[in-house]
Design an enzyme around this catalytic site. Structure first.
Site, PDB file in Angstrom:
ATOM      1  CB  SER A 218      -0.904   0.035   1.231  1.00 47.98           C
ATOM      2  OG  SER A 218      -1.778  -1.074   1.251  1.00 47.98           O
TER       3      SER A 218
HETATM    4  N1  SAH Z   1      -0.888  -4.789   4.117  1.00 46.34           N
HETATM    5  C1  SAH Z   1      -0.266  -5.117   2.851  1.00 46.34           C
HETATM    6  C2  SAH Z   1      -1.154  -4.721   1.698  1.00 46.34           C
HETATM    7  C3  SAH Z   1      -1.219  -5.807   0.708  1.00 46.34           C
HETATM    8  S1  SAH Z   1      -2.451  -5.638  -0.539  1.00 46.34           S
HETATM    9  C4  SAH Z   1       1.109  -4.488   2.732  1.00 46.34           C
HETATM   10  O1  SAH Z   1       1.409  -3.562   3.518  1.00 46.34           O
HETATM   11  O2  SAH Z   1       1.892  -4.911   1.890  1.00 46.34           O
HETATM   12  C5  SAH Z   1      -3.792  -6.591   0.098  1.00 46.34           C
HETATM   13  C6  SAH Z   1      -3.480  -8.002   0.534  1.00 46.34           C
HETATM   14  O3  SAH Z   1      -4.715  -8.626   0.892  1.00 46.34           O
HETATM   15  C7  SAH Z   1      -2.868  -8.871  -0.562  1.00 46.34           C
HETATM   16  O4  SAH Z   1      -1.680  -9.433  -0.074  1.00 46.34           O
HETATM   17  C8  SAH Z   1      -3.935  -9.937  -0.814  1.00 46.34           C
HETATM   18  O5  SAH Z   1      -3.403 -11.192  -1.175  1.00 46.34           O
HETATM   19  C9  SAH Z   1      -4.658  -9.989   0.526  1.00 46.34           C
HETATM   20  N2  SAH Z   1      -6.006 -10.540   0.473  1.00 46.34           N
HETATM   21  C10 SAH Z   1      -6.911 -10.452  -0.525  1.00 46.34           C
HETATM   22  N3  SAH Z   1      -8.059 -11.086  -0.188  1.00 46.34           N
HETATM   23  C11 SAH Z   1      -7.881 -11.587   1.062  1.00 46.34           C
HETATM   24  C12 SAH Z   1      -8.701 -12.355   1.954  1.00 46.34           C
HETATM   25  N4  SAH Z   1      -9.951 -12.725   1.657  1.00 46.34           N
HETATM   26  N5  SAH Z   1      -8.177 -12.680   3.169  1.00 46.34           N
HETATM   27  C13 SAH Z   1      -6.911 -12.319   3.504  1.00 46.34           C
HETATM   28  N6  SAH Z   1      -6.098 -11.598   2.701  1.00 46.34           N
HETATM   29  C14 SAH Z   1      -6.562 -11.241   1.491  1.00 46.34           C
END
Ligand code: SAH
Length: 213
Positions: A64
């Site tokens: 993000s």
């Molecule tokens: N907090 C992360 C943001 C990653 S983007 C960072 O700082 O890098 C969002 C993340 O949510 C992705 O890694 C994706 O795989 C995950 N995601 C998507 N759907 C999900 C679900 N149903 N349960 C858990 N994680 C999920």
């Protein structure tokens, strides 16, 4: 695992950008000053690590934008020792911010590849979340509830009921809600069945996946 004076200088510049965009929470700014964000990214993006932008990580996901991380983290109002649940571990950068804020962190990731990579990586930087699991964020982590706060780091088409149910009284859920564009939404649990909802502007996230993998 190289963190140079140059990286540290770039982080200070990033922190002043975040301040100019309205971030004031000292704990959050301190965490961003400390955490080597470049180490959470693929080598091809290292030069971009301290721009206020989202970047690709593995499995078609993104780390993000720092402003978004700061904005959501500030809304959580973390106190040391709070139990915090994160949905979407991804690169682990937001997880590291929560650790720096003194939270006991529980985090769920839906992509096996990211789950494995980040579980190995965070302890190398000295970050030890209480629990990282490979699972479905829509369900939350009922066995560890209640949480002082819950942060969702992917765009949710709707607000999953289990997440509201797993908040402590007084607890806060920060969740971007919507399909193409999301409205950052804060729910504060004011009683067993009462929630106060506040909407805080538009953001863009990768989608919170349903029934996938
Ligand atoms: N907090 C992360 C943001 C990653 S983007 C960072 O700082 O890098 C969002 C993340 O949510 C992705 O890694 C994706 O795989 C995950 N995601 C998507 N759907 C999900 C679900 N149903 N349960 C858990 N994680 C999920």
């Amino acid at each position: 695992m190289n963190d140079t004076f140059k990286h540290q200088g770039l982080r200070l510049q990033l922190v002043s950008t975040l301040k100019s965009k309205g971030i004031t929470n000292a704990g959050v700014l301190n965490a961003i000053t400390k955490i080597p964000r470049h180490l959470f990214m693929d080598s091809s993006f290292l030069d971009h690590a301290y721009q206020d932008k989202a970047f690709p990580i593995a499995a078609d996901q993104t780390i993000s934008q720092p402003y978004t991380v700061a904005f959501q983290s500030e809304l959580l109002q973390v106190k040391r020792g709070d139990k915090v649940l994160e949905i979407g571990t991804g690169s682990g950068y937001q997880t590291a911010v929560l650790c720096e804020l003194g939270a006991k962190v529980y985090s769920i990731e839906r992509q096996q590849e990211l789950f494995k990579k980040t579980s190995k990586f965070l302890p190398k930087l000295g970050y030890r979340p209480k629990k990282l699991i490979f699972g479905d964020g829509y369900k939350g982590m009922v066995e560890e509830a209640p949480f002082a706060s819950i942060i969702v780091t992917a765009g949710a088409p709707f607000v999953p009921k289990p997440l509201l149910a797993q908040l402590a009284i007084g607890g806060r859920l920060v969740i971007p809600v919507g399909d193409k564009v999301q409205t950052m939404t804060l729910f504060v649990r004011t009683g067993p069945k009462a929630f106060e909802k506040t909407e805080l502007g538009e953001f863009r996230f990768v989608p919170l996946l349903e029934n996938k993998n």
